[in-house]
Write an enzyme that holds these catalytic residues in place. Structure first.
Site, PDB file in Angstrom:
ATOM      1  N   CYS A  71     -10.455   5.006   8.903  1.00 43.00           N
ATOM      2  CA  CYS A  71      -9.885   5.113   7.768  1.00 43.00           C
ATOM      3  C   CYS A  71     -10.611   5.996   6.566  1.00 43.00           C
ATOM      4  CB  CYS A  71      -9.465   3.726   7.487  1.00 43.00           C
ATOM      5  SG  CYS A  71      -8.454   3.901   5.688  1.00 43.00           S
ATOM      6  N   CYS A 222      -3.508   8.130   3.102  1.00 41.76           N
ATOM      7  CA  CYS A 222      -4.122   8.045   4.311  1.00 41.76           C
ATOM      8  C   CYS A 222      -5.108   9.039   4.347  1.00 41.76           C
ATOM      9  CB  CYS A 222      -2.993   8.259   5.337  1.00 41.76           C
ATOM     10  SG  CYS A 222      -3.811   8.220   6.992  1.00 41.76           S
ATOM     11  N   THR A 224      -7.474  10.204   6.715  1.00 39.70           N
ATOM     12  CA  THR A 224      -7.347  11.034   8.057  1.00 39.70           C
ATOM     13  C   THR A 224      -5.878  11.776   8.012  1.00 39.70           C
ATOM     14  OG1 THR A 224      -6.402   8.966   9.011  1.00 39.70           O
ATOM     15  CG2 THR A 224      -8.707   9.397   9.345  1.00 39.70           C
ATOM     16  N   GLY A 225      -4.955  11.415   7.433  1.00 35.75           N
ATOM     17  CA  GLY A 225      -3.587  12.008   7.421  1.00 35.75           C
ATOM     18  C   GLY A 225      -3.759  13.065   6.457  1.00 35.75           C
TER      19      GLY A 225
END
Length: 277
Positions: A71, A222, A224-225
């Site tokens: 994360c 997020c 990583t998103g």
């Protein structure tokens, strides 16, 4: 048991220091404590501990008890936790995660000697179907149709150590993400489920994003998103390789160095409160 609540771009987790606490069943604890009515409230829990391969380690469990590989927002908060609580004086930290070592570069406020922002080397992105994983006859799933309940979405699949499905669309503010997100997350072509990013292009340097996180539902951000969305945007020629990603919880700066396939994330990190449970 002492805990610290922290948030990065609105992505809030409950942090435990394993140098001081012992946690035998983190999955059950994450379910119990993440509940915003009957628990502390958060997107999950994060365990900060020792490492044989890095300076420190991080494990992260979603609100449903599932363990995530990585994360980005939580890793920035870990960096602030370690420095501001004087567990290290290093301004560059090697953090061990389930998706490998992540290198944190701490930006210090000279007046307060506290961490203001953190730049994280998120590692390499991959679009190989087998490594994401996504079940497909294609070696890469880039701008491919996925039909669910009569609706067709153009998806691009990227892994940042965890699986992401990026969808470029418009009108994301009014999107019923709580209905669409779970259907994509749990679709059979994703054997390990997937995170889902809905992206609206503002311009080539700015993306607007809503995210449905695997195991947590919609979150305010997020990391990583945001990285996966940037990579997908470059691959689909929709944005540049250095962009601002606007999320409900604030902005993240993402840079994809294509020469060595390294993705960098820069953003804030904040303490919210501390307590004992």
């Amino acid at each position: 048991m002492k805990f610290t609540k922290m948030q990065g771009t609105g992505n809030d987790y409950i942090y435990f220091n394993l140098f001081e606490e012992q946690i035998s069943d983190p999955s059950s604890l994450a379910i119990q404590l993440s509940d915003r009515h009957f628990g502390i409230g958060g997107d999950g829990i994060v365990l900060i501990g020792p490492s044989d391969t890095g300076d420190f380690s991080m494990r992260m469990f979603n609100a449903d008890g599932s363990e995530a590989q990585m994360c980005g927002n939580a890793s920035r908060c870990v960096g602030k936790y370690l420095y501001d609580k004087h567990m290290t004086r290093k301004k560059e930290i090697a953090l061990s995660t389930k998706s490998g070592i992540k290198h944190l570069q701490l930006h210090i406020d000279p007046e307060t000697d506290t961490v203001k922002t953190v730049r994280v080397n998120m590692g390499s992105a991959t679009t190989e179907s087998a490594r994401i994983p996504v079940v497909s006859a294609l070696p890469e799933v880039i701008d491919q149709p996925l039909t669910i309940d009569g609706d067709t979405y153009r998806i691009t699949c990227v892994s940042m150590g965890n699986p992401h499905t990026v969808i470029f669309t418009t009108g994301i503010d009014g999107m019923k993400i709580e209905e669409i997100g779970p259907k994509i997350e749990n679709h059979p072509i994703f054997p390990e489920r997937t995170n889902v990013e809905f992206i609206e292009i503002i311009d080539r340097d700015t993306l607007k994003m809503r995210v449905w996180e695997r195991g947590s539902g919609e979150t305010l951000a997020c990391g990583t998103g945001a990285c996966a969305a940037t990579v997908a945007g470059v691959i689909n020629n929709r944005c540049n390789s250095n962009v601002t990603v606007r999320l409900k919880g604030g902005d993240l700066q993402i840079e994809w160095d294509q020469s060595n396939n390294q993705v960098y994330l820069t953003g804030d990190a904040h303490f919210v409160f501390e307590g004992e449970i």
